[in-house]
Design a protein around this motif. Structure first.
Motif, PDB file in Angstrom:
ATOM      1  N   ALA A 125     -18.819 -60.422 -45.174  1.00  0.00           N
ATOM      2  CA  ALA A 125     -19.398 -61.769 -45.084  1.00  0.00           C
ATOM      3  C   ALA A 125     -20.758 -61.761 -44.391  1.00  0.00           C
ATOM      4  O   ALA A 125     -21.660 -62.512 -44.760  1.00  0.00           O
ATOM      5  N   GLY A 126     -20.928 -60.900 -43.395  1.00  0.00           N
ATOM      6  CA  GLY A 126     -22.185 -60.854 -42.679  1.00  0.00           C
ATOM      7  C   GLY A 126     -23.117 -59.765 -43.152  1.00  0.00           C
ATOM      8  O   GLY A 126     -24.124 -59.471 -42.494  1.00  0.00           O
ATOM      9  N   THR A 127     -22.796 -59.187 -44.293  1.00  0.00           N
ATOM     10  CA  THR A 127     -23.566 -58.069 -44.842  1.00  0.00           C
ATOM     11  C   THR A 127     -24.162 -58.452 -46.190  1.00  0.00           C
ATOM     12  O   THR A 127     -23.490 -59.100 -46.992  1.00  0.00           O
ATOM     13  N   ARG A 128     -25.408 -58.094 -46.418  1.00  0.00           N
ATOM     14  CA  ARG A 128     -25.980 -58.323 -47.754  1.00  0.00           C
ATOM     15  C   ARG A 128     -25.191 -57.496 -48.756  1.00  0.00           C
ATOM     16  O   ARG A 128     -25.070 -56.268 -48.591  1.00  0.00           O
ATOM     17  N   HIS A 129     -24.627 -58.151 -49.746  1.00  0.00           N
ATOM     18  CA  HIS A 129     -23.724 -57.421 -50.629  1.00  0.00           C
ATOM     19  C   HIS A 129     -23.924 -57.739 -52.101  1.00  0.00           C
ATOM     20  O   HIS A 129     -24.450 -58.787 -52.465  1.00  0.00           O
ATOM     21  N   LEU A 130     -23.475 -56.791 -52.910  1.00  0.00           N
ATOM     22  CA  LEU A 130     -23.477 -56.918 -54.366  1.00  0.00           C
ATOM     23  C   LEU A 130     -22.052 -56.636 -54.826  1.00  0.00           C
ATOM     24  O   LEU A 130     -21.563 -55.512 -54.708  1.00  0.00           O
ATOM     25  N   LEU A 131     -21.378 -57.675 -55.319  1.00  0.00           N
ATOM     26  CA  LEU A 131     -19.990 -57.544 -55.754  1.00  0.00           C
ATOM     27  C   LEU A 131     -19.916 -57.679 -57.271  1.00  0.00           C
ATOM     28  O   LEU A 131     -20.537 -58.562 -57.853  1.00  0.00           O
ATOM     29  N   ARG A 132     -19.158 -56.802 -57.871  1.00  0.00           N
ATOM     30  CA  ARG A 132     -19.012 -56.824 -59.327  1.00  0.00           C
ATOM     31  C   ARG A 132     -17.578 -57.171 -59.700  1.00  0.00           C
ATOM     32  O   ARG A 132     -16.625 -56.670 -59.102  1.00  0.00           O
ATOM     33  N   GLY A 133     -17.440 -58.008 -60.745  1.00  0.00           N
ATOM     34  CA  GLY A 133     -16.116 -58.416 -61.194  1.00  0.00           C
ATOM     35  C   GLY A 133     -15.794 -57.888 -62.577  1.00  0.00           C
ATOM     36  O   GLY A 133     -16.241 -56.811 -62.974  1.00  0.00           O
ATOM     37  N   THR A 134     -15.048 -58.676 -63.324  1.00  0.00           N
ATOM     38  CA  THR A 134     -14.582 -58.264 -64.647  1.00  0.00           C
ATOM     39  C   THR A 134     -15.583 -58.678 -65.723  1.00  0.00           C
ATOM     40  O   THR A 134     -16.061 -59.815 -65.741  1.00  0.00           O
ATOM     41  N   TYR A 191     -17.330 -43.280 -45.975  1.00  0.00           N
ATOM     42  CA  TYR A 191     -17.248 -44.688 -45.573  1.00  0.00           C
ATOM     43  C   TYR A 191     -16.161 -44.878 -44.515  1.00  0.00           C
ATOM     44  O   TYR A 191     -15.069 -44.303 -44.610  1.00  0.00           O
ATOM     45  N   ASN A 192     -16.464 -45.694 -43.524  1.00  0.00           N
ATOM     46  CA  ASN A 192     -15.496 -46.062 -42.494  1.00  0.00           C
ATOM     47  C   ASN A 192     -15.448 -47.585 -42.414  1.00  0.00           C
ATOM     48  O   ASN A 192     -16.458 -48.216 -42.096  1.00  0.00           O
ATOM     49  N   PRO A 193     -14.297 -48.203 -42.724  1.00  0.00           N
ATOM     50  CA  PRO A 193     -14.227 -49.673 -42.752  1.00  0.00           C
ATOM     51  C   PRO A 193     -14.497 -50.333 -41.406  1.00  0.00           C
ATOM     52  O   PRO A 193     -14.775 -51.540 -41.356  1.00  0.00           O
ATOM     53  N   ASP A 194     -14.423 -49.565 -40.324  1.00  0.00           N
ATOM     54  CA  ASP A 194     -14.631 -50.143 -38.995  1.00  0.00           C
ATOM     55  C   ASP A 194     -16.093 -50.102 -38.556  1.00  0.00           C
ATOM     56  O   ASP A 194     -16.439 -50.644 -37.508  1.00  0.00           O
ATOM     57  N   GLU A 195     -16.937 -49.460 -39.344  1.00  0.00           N
ATOM     58  CA  GLU A 195     -18.341 -49.362 -38.981  1.00  0.00           C
ATOM     59  C   GLU A 195     -19.164 -50.470 -39.635  1.00  0.00           C
ATOM     60  O   GLU A 195     -18.730 -51.095 -40.605  1.00  0.00           O
ATOM     61  N   HIS A 196     -20.362 -50.676 -39.106  1.00  0.00           N
ATOM     62  CA  HIS A 196     -21.259 -51.699 -39.655  1.00  0.00           C
ATOM     63  C   HIS A 196     -22.174 -51.085 -40.710  1.00  0.00           C
ATOM     64  O   HIS A 196     -22.648 -49.954 -40.567  1.00  0.00           O
ATOM     65  N   TYR A 197     -22.439 -51.873 -41.773  1.00  0.00           N
ATOM     66  CA  TYR A 197     -23.354 -51.433 -42.830  1.00  0.00           C
ATOM     67  C   TYR A 197     -24.371 -52.526 -43.099  1.00  0.00           C
ATOM     68  O   TYR A 197     -24.074 -53.716 -42.965  1.00  0.00           O
ATOM     69  N   TYR A 239     -11.387 -60.162 -51.045  1.00  0.00           N
ATOM     70  CA  TYR A 239     -11.328 -59.386 -49.795  1.00  0.00           C
ATOM     71  C   TYR A 239     -12.724 -58.907 -49.400  1.00  0.00           C
ATOM     72  O   TYR A 239     -13.114 -59.000 -48.229  1.00  0.00           O
ATOM     73  N   PHE A 240     -13.486 -58.394 -50.374  1.00  0.00           N
ATOM     74  CA  PHE A 240     -14.822 -57.896 -50.078  1.00  0.00           C
ATOM     75  C   PHE A 240     -15.717 -59.010 -49.539  1.00  0.00           C
ATOM     76  O   PHE A 240     -16.535 -58.788 -48.638  1.00  0.00           O
ATOM     77  N   ARG A 241     -15.592 -60.209 -50.098  1.00  0.00           N
ATOM     78  CA  ARG A 241     -16.414 -61.339 -49.633  1.00  0.00           C
ATOM     79  C   ARG A 241     -16.158 -61.624 -48.159  1.00  0.00           C
ATOM     80  O   ARG A 241     -17.075 -61.951 -47.397  1.00  0.00           O
ATOM     81  N   GLN A 242     -14.904 -61.512 -47.751  1.00  0.00           N
ATOM     82  CA  GLN A 242     -14.551 -61.767 -46.362  1.00  0.00           C
ATOM     83  C   GLN A 242     -14.978 -60.589 -45.472  1.00  0.00           C
ATOM     84  O   GLN A 242     -15.566 -60.786 -44.407  1.00  0.00           O
ATOM     85  N   HIS A 243     -14.699 -59.376 -45.939  1.00  0.00           N
ATOM     86  CA  HIS A 243     -14.982 -58.194 -45.118  1.00  0.00           C
ATOM     87  C   HIS A 243     -16.486 -57.993 -44.924  1.00  0.00           C
ATOM     88  O   HIS A 243     -16.919 -57.577 -43.841  1.00  0.00           O
TER      89      HIS A 243
END
Length: 326
Positions: free
Chosen positions: A159-168, A133-139, A153-157
């Motif tokens: 923001a333009g990517t379809r994402h699945l975030l898991r919490g507690t 993984y490279n944080p500067d690349e697009h996914y 942080y993930f929501r902001q980083h």
């Protein structure tokens, strides 16, 4: 690339020797050196759980056939947690088996074990689509696991990517007082495995009114947990709060999930229907419900730390998410 089922089945065969070869013993020692929460037994447990519940050829085939074939391979970033050994492996399995390309960022707490498994996969098939993984690349897609601050942080980083975030998430056990010795010993494992750090670790018990909780005492798995217990015992004594001491954890009457490791909350009930109402109200915060009573979605005592291929984190079907190309 070779068929994904073949690759991961071969990985399962290789992992059957984990802990017996000199190379794997060195990996275990290095993993513990990098994360003192990890123990030899916990690492072997995690590998065995993956090998037996996720890497069986027939189970993999049956699981994969439930999902549509991906027609366009996408770049999927996987930001892994490191609270328990190889906790990010299932996401990697899902991404590769769904036909996408995995760009992996292991947690620094679990880098040794994850890189070992990825190395084994590349030895099986050098063309397997797993990259760094490279944080500067697009996914195209992102899967990330972390606490509330990390998820912000993930929501902001992404923001333009379809994402699945898991919490507690939390896990509970419901007792009716009729549990046998084997089940109670299984419950102790559900509580103490991985020092209670996993979302599948039971941290709240519902027990009947008038029932005396009798569980097998065991020693803390590591120095960090032992120090945490010393601090919690001292604090509860100062607060003049009653608790039961089971060696590797303490049980305290509370309606809230514990804020500290090595502690389990106890809630008493008079009517099991009230417990079911509580579960319905808190379902979105629960990962596992351990019991032998008639509760929908429950699993048997002793099996909390052995998730199957269909036991998705946070109740979100990862494979369905990955196969839905929107």
């Amino acid at each position: 690339m070779t068929n994904a089922i073949d690759i991961f089945t071969q990985l399962g065969t290789k992992l059957s020797e984990f802990g017996h070869t000199e190379r794997s013993k060195e990996v275990i020692a290095s993993a513990i050196e990098h994360n003192s929460w990890f123990t030899y037994d916990d690492i072997l447990r995690a590998v065995e759980a993956i090998r037996t519940t996720m890497l069986d050829r027939d189970r993999l085939h049956s699981w994969i056939t439930h999902y549509p074939t991906v027609t366009h391979s996408e770049r999927v970033a996987i930001i892994m947690a490191g609270n328990i050994p190889l906790v990010g492996f299932f996401d990697l399995l899902c991404v590769v088996c769904s036909g996408h390309r995995a760009y992996v960022k292991p947690s620094s707490k679990d880098r040794v074990l994850m890189e070992y498994v990825i190395e084994e996969l590349r030895c099986i098939d050098s063309t397997i689509p797993i990259y760094q993984y490279n944080p500067d690349e697009h996914y195209d897609i992102a899967i990330a696991t972390g606490g509330e601050q990390a998820n912000e942080y993930f929501r902001q980083h992404f923001a333009g990517t379809r994402h699945l975030l898991r919490g507690t998430r939390h896990s509970i056990a419901v007792l009716d007082g009729k549990e046998n010795e084997e089940e109670l010993n299984g419950l102790v494992r559900d509580i103490t495995a991985y020092s209670g750090l996993g979302c599948r670790s039971v941290s709240m018990l519902f027990i009947p009114e008038g029932y005396t909780l009798k569980l097998r005492k065991c020693e803390p798995a590591n120095r960090k947990l032992r120090n945490t217990l010393v601090t919690r015992r001292a604090l509860l004594t100062m607060q003049q709060r009653d608790y039961q001491d089971f060696g590797a954890f303490i049980a305290v009457a509370s309606e809230e999930f514990p804020q500290s490791l090595a502690e389990v909350s106890i809630q008493r009930y008079g009517d099991i229907s009230k417990v079911k109402e509580w579960i319905a109200k808190h379902r979105d915060t629960l990962q596992c419900i351990v019991t032998h009573t008639d509760i929908c979605g429950a699993i048997p005592f002793g099996e909390a730390q052995y998730p199957t291929l269909s036991d998705y984190a946070d109740g979100i079907d990862t494979m369905l998410f990955l196969s839905s190309q929107q």
